[in-house]
Write a protein that holds these residues in place. Structure first.
Motif, PDB file in Angstrom:
ATOM      1  N   THR A 127       9.959   5.304   8.309  1.00 14.07           N
ATOM      2  CA  THR A 127       9.756   5.906   6.553  1.00 14.07           C
ATOM      3  C   THR A 127      10.523   5.229   5.373  1.00 14.07           C
ATOM      4  N   THR A 151       3.884  -1.009   8.409  1.00 14.42           N
ATOM      5  CA  THR A 151       3.359  -1.280   7.580  1.00 14.42           C
ATOM      6  C   THR A 151       3.605  -1.589   6.282  1.00 14.42           C
ATOM      7  N   ASN A 180      11.816  10.373   9.209  1.00 18.95           N
ATOM      8  CA  ASN A 180      11.537   9.532  10.808  1.00 18.95           C
ATOM      9  C   ASN A 180      11.001  11.185  11.349  1.00 18.95           C
ATOM     10  N   HIS A 195       5.516   3.385  -0.063  1.00 20.19           N
ATOM     11  CA  HIS A 195       5.829   3.624   1.537  1.00 20.19           C
ATOM     12  C   HIS A 195       5.612   1.929   2.124  1.00 20.19           C
ATOM     13  N   THR A 196       6.960   1.726   3.214  1.00 18.21           N
ATOM     14  CA  THR A 196       7.134   0.863   4.186  1.00 18.21           C
ATOM     15  C   THR A 196       7.459   1.840   5.737  1.00 18.21           C
ATOM     16  N   GLU A 197       6.755   2.088   6.776  1.00 17.51           N
ATOM     17  CA  GLU A 197       7.030   1.819   7.991  1.00 17.51           C
ATOM     18  C   GLU A 197       7.475   0.859   8.509  1.00 17.51           C
ATOM     19  N   SER A 229      10.411   9.679  17.779  1.00 19.94           N
ATOM     20  CA  SER A 229      10.017   8.457  17.354  1.00 19.94           C
ATOM     21  C   SER A 229      11.040   6.906  16.477  1.00 19.94           C
ATOM     22  N   VAL A 277       9.513   4.683  14.411  1.00 19.16           N
ATOM     23  CA  VAL A 277       9.347   4.648  13.080  1.00 19.16           C
ATOM     24  C   VAL A 277       9.851   5.243  12.243  1.00 19.16           C
ATOM     25  N   THR A 304      10.517   5.497   1.431  1.00 18.90           N
ATOM     26  CA  THR A 304       9.927   5.773   0.622  1.00 18.90           C
ATOM     27  C   THR A 304      10.504   5.133  -0.576  1.00 18.90           C
TER      28      THR A 304
END
Length: 228
Positions: free
Chosen positions: A118, A157, A110, A47-49, A114, A116, A120
């Motif tokens: 994500t 992240t 999402n 995962h990355t954000e 938000s 942000v 995956t």
């Protein structure tokens, strides 16, 4: 003979065919375990954000509203999984797979209200999942400015699967449990089917129900053995 069963009869049927029901449950549980081990290779996730914002306000709409609205988030999702971005990822990493296959490995989520996003990636190898995830984030950060004029993309992240990653699928215990439940249902179905369509009269109660007469007596079954 049409049989009507009450609760006591149901328990009696289960007790009578309990061995068969358990055997079918164990068979289906073993079949699920075998199938999981043989046909379902482990899958790993990384995962990355990504934080996507904009330095300038859109006319009449605040920065937060313009970038966190559902249409914009859906647009980010489409950009991340677009052929342009994935082609670049495949090229940079020399992946031996098509962009269609890669797109099926990617999930973009999402949270409501938000900015942000994500990303995956699921892969058979944990390090591949980590590398692909980070590369997608990097390519997206470079491409989104040209595509959407968004000049403020930050990777909150980075993907990191760690030294001892655990697979997210398959779930052997879950599959075995489902297999045993299906086996138990099948065993119960067979037991009740055989009982319902069994036309034989085997108990005093059934004699009374069929003939509508009381049972005056019964003859015991003696096992007579002939002498030598």
């Amino acid at each position: 003979m049409k049989k009507t069963l009450n609760l006591e009869d149901y328990f009696r049927i289960i007790e009578r065919y309990l061995t068969m029901i358990i055997a079918i449950m164990l068979f289906f549980g073993s079949l699920a375990a075998f199938s999981t081990a043989l046909f379902m290779p482990p899958q790993y996730e990384a995962h990355t954000e990504i934080l996507v914002s904009q330095s300038q306000e859109t006319e009449g709409v605040s920065e937060q509203d313009s970038n966190s609205s559902p249409p914009m988030i859906n647009t980010y999702r489409e950009v991340i999984k677009s052929q342009a971005v994935l082609d670049e990822v495949v090229k940079n990493l020399n992946l031996e797979r098509s962009t269609v296959v890669l797109a099926n490995q990617i999930t973009v989520d999402n949270q409501d209200q938000s900015q942000v996003v994500t990303v995956t990636v699921t892969d058979l190898h944990p390090k591949n999942a980590e590398t692909i995830t980070n590369e997608i984030a990097g390519v997206f950060r470079e491409s989104v400015h040209e595509v959407m004029n968004v000049d403020n993309v930050s990777i909150l992240t980075a993907a990191n699967v760690g030294d001892e990653p655990s697979p997210v699928s398959p779930r052997p215990l879950f599959n075995i449990t489902i297999g045993m439940l299906l086996g138990g249902l099948l065993g119960l179905g067979i037991a009740f089917f055989r009982t319902f369509f069994d036309k034989r009269i085997t108990t005093d109660k059934e004699v009374e129900e069929v003939l509508d007469l009381p049972v005056l007596g019964t003859i015991a079954n003696f096992d007579i053995q002939k002498g030598d």
